[in-house]
Scaffold this active site. Structure first.
Site, PDB file in Angstrom:
ATOM      1  N   LYS A 189     -16.506  37.152 -21.581  1.00 45.13           N
ATOM      2  CA  LYS A 189     -17.174  38.448 -21.712  1.00 45.13           C
ATOM      3  C   LYS A 189     -16.742  39.046 -23.051  1.00 45.13           C
ATOM      4  CE  LYS A 189     -17.635  42.667 -18.910  1.00 45.13           C
ATOM      5  NZ  LYS A 189     -17.099  43.316 -17.711  1.00 45.13           N
ATOM      6  N   VAL A 246     -22.197  37.695 -22.140  1.00 45.05           N
ATOM      7  CA  VAL A 246     -21.279  36.829 -21.403  1.00 45.05           C
ATOM      8  C   VAL A 246     -21.710  35.378 -21.641  1.00 45.05           C
ATOM      9  CG1 VAL A 246     -20.324  36.241 -19.146  1.00 45.05           C
ATOM     10  CG2 VAL A 246     -20.952  38.609 -19.647  1.00 45.05           C
ATOM     11  N   GLY A 300     -25.701  36.047 -19.712  1.00 46.15           N
ATOM     12  CA  GLY A 300     -26.333  37.340 -19.478  1.00 46.15           C
ATOM     13  C   GLY A 300     -25.839  38.372 -20.458  1.00 46.15           C
ATOM     14  N   GLN A 301     -26.282  39.616 -20.246  1.00 41.58           N
ATOM     15  CA  GLN A 301     -25.957  40.722 -21.135  1.00 41.58           C
ATOM     16  C   GLN A 301     -25.738  41.963 -20.296  1.00 41.58           C
ATOM     17  OE1 GLN A 301     -26.163  40.598 -24.738  1.00 41.58           O
ATOM     18  NE2 GLN A 301     -25.447  42.701 -24.928  1.00 41.58           N
ATOM     19  N   ASP A 334     -18.939  51.556 -10.299  1.00 42.87           N
ATOM     20  CA  ASP A 334     -20.167  50.992 -10.875  1.00 42.87           C
ATOM     21  C   ASP A 334     -20.631  49.794 -10.058  1.00 42.87           C
ATOM     22  OD1 ASP A 334     -22.276  50.970 -12.618  1.00 42.87           O
ATOM     23  OD2 ASP A 334     -21.277  49.789 -14.156  1.00 42.87           O
TER      24      ASP A 334
END
Length: 822
Positions: free
Chosen positions: A532, A518, A511-512, A629
């Site tokens: 990561k 990653v 993913g991003q 977050d």
């Protein structure tokens, strides 16, 4: 023609329906004395279409509609009573003046009128003289058939449009519509409410030049016509009678061309309006161009740069780009300075921007007209259209591999191409410079490896049995840096990680995020890891990297992702985690297919897991940590779909007696930030509780909080949930894949808890420990929730930045940083 219930039909009519049953079901025409009852149907003369009653999915609602006779109800093309279904099978379709459920609103229908279903799929109502007084093709629902028209009256603004169903199992009118926009140059549009969602590009007399494959796909007589009386309409015809073809506007906002040959059972999808994120209107903002073949898909036009670099690097492109160098005419107007004249840079095979101005100027004059007008930003000349120019923001540009048109972008002279010999000089210089830099970098790296720590009060050493070293200034890590010893965290060599990830191959990319990509990897011993890697383009840098190391290196909990080590070599900064094979929660929750694997028990387990992880961060670990977050993409799922909170780059550590803090650097994600944090920079445990509440409501509804931002009625999931709560209709919020009666009470309780978590005032929100007790029913009585924030207006975080557009797949991924709190 009207649909009525059987309650108003006389015994005489009932007996007539029995007598004529044998031939009524095979006819194509109705009269005032010849009608159809559920489940009878009208069949067109050539048996192409049927009209009758139908239901969808597991619903008991009955609708009257028209569908293709073959192969099934999946091809319903028109629905009469979309918003007024019948709840039983006692309906009747007749020409009458009895109790009305739905009416064609024809005032001059008489007892001698008749209704006929044609082989074109059109239902027509005729008077006693045979004249057509009403027809269904003039009132389309979600489908466009041959010879049907979608139109706009430029005198009155009245539109005939396609309107989507709310869902595949609910034909009531949805929020998406498709129609023709005739202003300047005709274009097809799909609107989400009043906001444009997709655009075809201008019509050149034969094709829409913003649809690159229209020559090969949309070849069946598609045309746009101006009738010279103020109405502009789009229609198509199929010359081959053995071919069935129609267009349907899906509930997701995609216009789909569907095709079937005579004698075949299966329908084929031969074209879609939306195939990538680049097809969504304005994805890259003003002066940005979208190319689905690139990564990232958005880039600024030549001579422009991102308006907000940090937002751009995080994938929030809707703020667009701004010019780097003023135009010559702008400099002359503002200061009287002269300079070299502006010029134009040519872009080929592009989808030209929206809001074009049109003129009759020939091709050789089109450029000069634009150059004389200081406000002209670009021009294009297209055969069949003429001269197009743009004087405002260039919005909704796309790059194609074929088709499209040439677009000439106006640039200051300094931004234009240099001579070829200058290019050659630059190329040689780059090659020589690269070799020299490589040699210097190698020897510099060798020298740095031999250095030792000389000032331990200001520096911190990370090491892994002497394999690699890196020194960082402690002053950059904040006041809490001395609370964690980093020497015990393994530091893995870059070479080892490159081998584990097959040199960071795209096939291993999981993913991003805002930090960077990653990758999945496997160490020599067989242990699977997730690497990561800090992107050089990322707005997050050393501070976030070291913050994450500092926060998570010494905390362990089953619902927190485990940090295994890190890598710091040269410009490379990487974090190594345990591998989560099921990626993140958002990849399941917001995917129409995958979310079916998340039944209620799994979702509740994930919700509890997130809560327990937060409880550990807030109360049980030796460091009190505020995540700041928390969102669906930061909740990772292991092989058993257990939740693990990740991404601590934005987290903050509280002192023992500290309850809240202020910051001028607001970080977080649109849709998840609490109002006191977004507006004033104040954060606390209750900020995380607010984010948890949003997550809870998303998990129940299967919808992103920001998916409502172009909805005219609701600005967010919070607003939608609050409205349903006040209307005592909270069942509407529940994802249909988990809406089982046996879980109704538990789900309703979770919605109640979610609304308590997202209350506007932080003091009204429960702590995470109380939330867990509420979810487990240890606290039986729940207080009534108060109205959540963000219902009537957007958060005024930055008056110059625009909110990210709907993308039910990306809005929640946009992390906001460096916003000045008030």
């Amino acid at each position: 023609m009207e649909i009525i219930s059987l309650k108003s039909v006389t015994a005489l009519l009932l007996s007539l329906s029995v007598i004529c049953f044998g031939f009524c079901t095979a006819i194509d025409t109705m009269t005032s004395t010849r009608f159809i009852e559920d489940p009878e149907t009208l069949v067109s003369n050539g048996s192409a279409f049927k009209l009758g009653f139908f239901s969808l999915a597991d619903s008991n609602n009955r609708y009257v509609g028209i569908w293709y006779s073959t192969p099934s109800l999946s091809t319903v093309i028109w629905v009469a009573n979309r918003d007024k279904p019948l709840n039983d099978s006692s309906g009747t379709v007749t020409i009458s003046e009895d109790e009305i459920v739905w009416s064609s609103n024809v005032s001059n229908a008489t007892s001698n009128s008749s209704a006929q279903l044609l082989d074109s799929g059109n239902l027509v109502l005729r008077d006693n003289r045979g004249s057509i007084t009403w027809e269904s093709i003039q009132h389309p629902s979600h489908s466009l058939l041959s010879k049907m028209k979608i139109s706009t009256d430029t005198n009155t603004g009245e539109k005939v449009v396609l309107t989507s169903w709310k869902s595949p199992s609910d034909p009531s009118i949805g929020s998406l519509s498709a129609g023709i926009n005739p202003l300047s140059i005709p274009q097809l549009f799909i609107w989400n409410g009043s906001q444009p969602y997709w655009r075809s590009g201008p019509w050149d007399g034969q094709i829409f030049i913003g649809i690159p494959d229209m020559n090969s796909v949309l070849h069946n007589g598609f045309q746009v016509v101006d009738d010279k009386e103020g109405t502009v309409y789009a229609t198509f015809s199929v010359a081959n009678s053995s071919i069935f073809l129609y267009y349907v506007l899906t509930p997701q906002g995609t216009l789909v061309e569907t095709y079937r040959e005579y004698g075949k059972e299966e329908w084929e999808v031969t074209w879609r309006s939306n195939n990538s994120e680049c097809d969504v209107y304005g994805t890259c903002g003003a002066f940005g161009i979208c190319n689905s073949g690139n990564s990232p898909i958005c880039s600024c036009l030549r001579g422009y740069e991102p308006k907000y670099i940090e937002e751009w690097s995080r994938g929030n492109w809707t703020s667009g780009c701004v010019r780097k160098t003023p135009l010559q005419c702008e400099r002359t107007n503002s200061s009287g300075q002269q300079g070299k004249l502006d010029g134009f840079f040519r872009l080929t095979t592009v989808k030209v921007p929206d809001f074009a101005d049109w003129s009759l100027a020939p091709e050789d004059e089109c450029r000069e007209e634009c150059l004389k007008n200081c406000s002209c930003m670009a021009y294009s000349y297209c055969s069949g259209i003429g001269c197009m120019s743009w004087s405002g923001n260039l919005i909704d540009l796309g790059k194609f591999t074929q088709g499209g048109a040439d677009l000439y972008i106006r640039l200051a002279h300094s931004e234009l191409d240099k001579k070829r010999d200058m290019k050659a000089i630059i190329s040689v210089t780059i090659v020589i410079g690269t070799i020299a830099i490589g040699i210097c970098t190698y020897f510099s790296w060798r020298w740095r490896r031999k250095q030792t720590v000389k000032d331990k009060s200001k520096e911190i050493l990370l090491s892994d049995r002497g394999d690699a070293y890196q020194i960082y200034d402690m002053n950059r890590l904040g006041d809490n840096a001395n609370q964690v010893k980093f020497q015990e965290l393994p530091l893995l060599a870059l070479e080892k990680l490159a081998t584990a990830t097959n040199n960071f191959d795209e096939a291993n990319k999981l993913g991003q995020g805002g930090f960077g990509p990653v990758y999945r990897g496997k160490l020599p011993g067989g242990q699977e890891i997730a690497v990561k890697r800090l992107s050089r383009a990322s707005a997050q840098g050393l501070e976030e990297f070291m913050n994450e190391v500092m926060v998570i290196s010494k905390i362990q909990h089953r619902n927190l992702v485990r940090l295994l080590g890190c890598c710091i070599e040269g410009d490379e900064k990487m974090l190594i985690y345990e591998c989560m094979p099921n990626k993140s929660l958002d990849t399941f929750l917001f995917d129409p297919l995958k979310r079916e694997s998340l039944d209620w028990r799994r979702r509740f387990s994930i919700i509890e897991g997130i809560g327990r992880g937060l409880l550990y961060l807030h109360r049980d670990s030796r460091l009190r940590i505020i995540h700041r977050d928390l969102k669906a993409s930061n909740i990772l799922l292991d092989e058993n779909l257990n939740a693990k909170i990740s991404d601590f780059g934005m987290a903050r550590i509280f002192g023992g007696n500290q309850d809240q803090a202020n910051t001028k650097r607001v970080v977080g994600t649109y849709g998840y930030m609490s109002p006191e944090y977004a507006m004033e920079g104040r954060f606390s445990e209750k900020s995380d509780v607010f984010s948890f509440g949003v997550l809870l409501l998303e998990s129940i509804s299967g919808r992103r909080n920001t998916s409502f931002q172009y909805d005219e009625q609701y600005l967010s999931l919070l607003g939608y949930a609050w409205t349903l709560w006040c209307e005592h209709n909270i069942e509407e919020l529940i994802d249909e894949t988990i809406a089982e009666a046996r879980f109704q009470e538990e789900i309703s309780r979770c919605i109640h808890v979610g609304l308590l978590c997202v209350q506007e005032s932080a003091k009204d929100r429960p702590s995470i420990s109380t939330v867990l007790s509420m979810l487990s029913s240890e606290i039986a009585h729940l207080p009534p929730p108060k109205q959540p924030p963000f219902l009537e207006k957007q958060i005024a975080i930055d008056t110059e930045s625009s909110q990210p557009r709907q993308n039910e797949s990306s809005s929640n991924q946009v992390t906001v940083t460096i916003i000045q709190g008030r």
